[in-house]
Scaffold this motif. Structure first.
Motif, PDB file in Angstrom:
ATOM      1  N   ALA A  80      -4.608   4.571  -2.097  1.00 55.68           N
ATOM      2  CA  ALA A  80      -3.268   5.045  -1.755  1.00 55.68           C
ATOM      3  C   ALA A  80      -2.612   5.722  -2.940  1.00 55.68           C
ATOM      4  N   TYR A  81      -2.761   5.131  -4.118  1.00 55.72           N
ATOM      5  CA  TYR A  81      -2.168   5.732  -5.315  1.00 55.72           C
ATOM      6  C   TYR A  81      -2.811   7.085  -5.597  1.00 55.72           C
ATOM      7  N   PHE A  82      -4.135   7.151  -5.504  1.00 54.21           N
ATOM      8  CA  PHE A  82      -4.853   8.404  -5.741  1.00 54.21           C
ATOM      9  C   PHE A  82      -4.376   9.480  -4.774  1.00 54.21           C
ATOM     10  N   SER A  83      -4.238   9.121  -3.505  1.00 52.17           N
ATOM     11  CA  SER A  83      -3.765  10.077  -2.501  1.00 52.17           C
ATOM     12  C   SER A  83      -2.359  10.549  -2.812  1.00 52.17           C
ATOM     13  N   GLY A  84      -1.514   9.625  -3.246  1.00 52.72           N
ATOM     14  CA  GLY A  84      -0.147   9.995  -3.592  1.00 52.72           C
ATOM     15  C   GLY A  84      -0.086  10.993  -4.731  1.00 52.72           C
ATOM     16  N   CYS A  85      -0.973  10.837  -5.704  1.00 54.40           N
ATOM     17  CA  CYS A  85      -1.008  11.771  -6.835  1.00 54.40           C
ATOM     18  C   CYS A  85      -1.342  13.191  -6.381  1.00 54.40           C
ATOM     19  N   LEU A  86      -2.157  13.295  -5.325  1.00 52.54           N
ATOM     20  CA  LEU A  86      -2.620  14.606  -4.875  1.00 52.54           C
ATOM     21  C   LEU A  86      -1.605  15.352  -4.021  1.00 52.54           C
ATOM     22  N   VAL A  87      -0.749  14.610  -3.327  1.00 52.10           N
ATOM     23  CA  VAL A  87       0.170  15.255  -2.388  1.00 52.10           C
ATOM     24  C   VAL A  87       1.063  16.321  -3.036  1.00 52.10           C
ATOM     25  N   PRO A  88       1.631  16.101  -4.221  1.00 53.97           N
ATOM     26  CA  PRO A  88       2.423  17.172  -4.822  1.00 53.97           C
ATOM     27  C   PRO A  88       1.577  18.302  -5.405  1.00 53.97           C
ATOM     28  N   VAL A  89       0.276  18.056  -5.598  1.00 56.77           N
ATOM     29  CA  VAL A  89      -0.563  19.007  -6.330  1.00 56.77           C
ATOM     30  C   VAL A  89      -1.308  19.974  -5.415  1.00 56.77           C
ATOM     31  N   THR A 116       0.832  -1.195   0.000  1.00 55.25           N
ATOM     32  CA  THR A 116       0.000   0.000   0.000  1.00 55.25           C
ATOM     33  C   THR A 116       0.871   1.251   0.000  1.00 55.25           C
ATOM     34  N   LYS A 117       1.928   1.236   0.795  1.00 55.53           N
ATOM     35  CA  LYS A 117       2.837   2.376   0.837  1.00 55.53           C
ATOM     36  C   LYS A 117       3.510   2.583  -0.514  1.00 55.53           C
ATOM     37  N   SER A 118       3.890   1.484  -1.145  1.00 54.55           N
ATOM     38  CA  SER A 118       4.544   1.611  -2.445  1.00 54.55           C
ATOM     39  C   SER A 118       3.591   2.206  -3.480  1.00 54.55           C
ATOM     40  N   SER A 119       2.300   1.891  -3.363  1.00 55.87           N
ATOM     41  CA  SER A 119       1.310   2.474  -4.266  1.00 55.87           C
ATOM     42  C   SER A 119       1.214   3.978  -4.047  1.00 55.87           C
ATOM     43  N   PHE A 120       1.242   4.371  -2.781  1.00 57.59           N
ATOM     44  CA  PHE A 120       1.201   5.806  -2.462  1.00 57.59           C
ATOM     45  C   PHE A 120       2.402   6.530  -3.054  1.00 57.59           C
ATOM     46  N   TRP A 121       3.575   5.985  -2.842  1.00 57.90           N
ATOM     47  CA  TRP A 121       4.783   6.655  -3.322  1.00 57.90           C
ATOM     48  C   TRP A 121       4.895   6.614  -4.841  1.00 57.90           C
ATOM     49  N   GLN A 122       4.318   5.594  -5.455  1.00 53.97           N
ATOM     50  CA  GLN A 122       4.269   5.574  -6.919  1.00 53.97           C
ATOM     51  C   GLN A 122       3.393   6.716  -7.424  1.00 53.97           C
ATOM     52  N   GLY A 123       2.249   6.912  -6.768  1.00 58.49           N
ATOM     53  CA  GLY A 123       1.391   8.028  -7.130  1.00 58.49           C
ATOM     54  C   GLY A 123       2.073   9.361  -6.896  1.00 58.49           C
ATOM     55  N   PHE A 124       2.805   9.452  -5.793  1.00 60.42           N
ATOM     56  CA  PHE A 124       3.537  10.687  -5.483  1.00 60.42           C
ATOM     57  C   PHE A 124       4.556  11.001  -6.575  1.00 60.42           C
ATOM     58  N   ARG A 125       5.310   9.981  -6.977  1.00 60.93           N
ATOM     59  CA  ARG A 125       6.327  10.190  -8.023  1.00 60.93           C
ATOM     60  C   ARG A 125       5.671  10.555  -9.354  1.00 60.93           C
ATOM     61  N   ASP A 126       4.547   9.914  -9.659  1.00 68.01           N
ATOM     62  CA  ASP A 126       3.865  10.214 -10.918  1.00 68.01           C
ATOM     63  C   ASP A 126       3.296  11.635 -10.928  1.00 68.01           C
ATOM     64  N   GLY A 127       2.943  12.131  -9.753  1.00 64.28           N
ATOM     65  CA  GLY A 127       2.372  13.471  -9.673  1.00 64.28           C
ATOM     66  C   GLY A 127       3.403  14.578  -9.646  1.00 64.28           C
ATOM     67  N   LEU A 128       4.659  14.260  -9.367  1.00 61.73           N
ATOM     68  CA  LEU A 128       5.699  15.284  -9.243  1.00 61.73           C
ATOM     69  C   LEU A 128       5.872  16.164 -10.487  1.00 61.73           C
ATOM     70  N   VAL A 130      -9.296  15.954  -9.566  1.00 60.36           N
ATOM     71  CA  VAL A 130      -8.928  17.052 -10.460  1.00 60.36           C
ATOM     72  C   VAL A 130      -8.320  16.432 -11.712  1.00 60.36           C
ATOM     73  N   ASP A 131      -7.999  17.264 -12.672  1.00 55.95           N
ATOM     74  CA  ASP A 131      -7.501  16.716 -13.938  1.00 55.95           C
ATOM     75  C   ASP A 131      -6.277  15.826 -13.739  1.00 55.95           C
ATOM     76  N   GLN A 132      -5.341  16.281 -12.884  1.00 54.85           N
ATOM     77  CA  GLN A 132      -4.106  15.536 -12.701  1.00 54.85           C
ATOM     78  C   GLN A 132      -4.345  14.196 -12.007  1.00 54.85           C
ATOM     79  N   SER A 133      -5.089  14.217 -10.890  1.00 51.81           N
ATOM     80  CA  SER A 133      -5.315  12.971 -10.153  1.00 51.81           C
ATOM     81  C   SER A 133      -6.135  11.986 -10.973  1.00 51.81           C
TER      82      SER A 133
END
Length: 237
Positions: free
Chosen positions: A136-145, A6-18, A112-115
């Protein structure tokens, strides 16, 4: 699934959103500038971004307000621009049907468009993801945004008048949407909707109060649906 997964999914989303940081910062700062020029104070500008959290609709509403457009038209135009959010929600719903109500509510707010663009592509590419991993992935995408969207809205509101016109922050608006929409034009209905919306928006640019955008959005959706129906009939035959 393990917590590590689950954590890896979050961080994958975070990296994709950067990568979106490159456009979110100037985009939100530009909104802060435009909103203060329209007469809003810093608190009102921040609340606008926190409550609405939809850049295109925010810019549309502010521009119409600056043009002294009737309130009904302002609201209708902003809602029309945001109709895509209903489509986004319908697209994500099958993947998150097992999520709790409060979790779906948070996803609705954070759609939003990015997430959406990142999550929809991820869920389609990896259908075996659990609901927990998807959230978790969805949340990770939002953190940088989201923090940047809120923060740079305030930066733009506070220091917008000091930004020289030569800096041209408005480049971020088309660049953001090109970056998101381009990779999604993978099917004929998608391409049809894009082309029809462009042609209609230009053709109806003369319509008062920017109502040409409403016409373009409606025509694009109709043509996309017709194109998809035609493809389904063709496959059956």
């Amino acid at each position: 699934m393990s917590t590590t997964t689950t954590k890896s999914s979050f961080w994958q989303g975070f990296r994709d959103g950067l990568p979106f940081i490159l456009v979110i910062a100037p985009f939100s700062a530009l909104f802060g500038v435009v909103a203060t020029e329209a007469g809003l104070n810093v608190i009102e500008v921040l609340l606008f971004s926190v409550v609405v959290i939809a850049g295109a609709a925010q810019f549309t509403a502010i521009q119409l307000m600056m043009d002294n457009t009737p309130t009904v038209i302002v609201i209708a135009s902003a809602l029309a621009v945001n109709l895509r959010m209903a489509i986004y929600s319908a697209s994500l719903a099958p993947y998150l049907r097992e999520a709790k109500t409060w979790q779906r509510a948070l996803v609705a707010y954070g759609t939003v468009d990015q997430s959406y663009a990142l999550s929809a592509a991820k869920y389609e590419a990896e259908p075996d993801m659990t609901t927990r991993q998807r959230l978790a992935y969805f949340s990770g995408c939002l953190v940088p945004v989201l923090p940047l969207w809120y923060g740079f809205t305030v930066v733009g509101a506070l220091g917008g008048k000091a930004v020289p016109d030569a800096l041209a922050l408005d480049f971020a608006v088309p660049l953001t949407f090109l970056a998101m929409i381009g990779p999604m034009l993978r099917t004929l209905p998608h391409v049809t909707a894009a082309l029809v919306s462009i042609a209609a928006a230009l053709g109806f640019a003369w319509v008062p109060f920017n109502l040409g955008l409403l016409i373009a959005a409606f025509l694009a959706m109709v043509m996309a649906v017709q194109c998809e129906s035609w493809l389904e009939r063709r496959q059956k035959t």
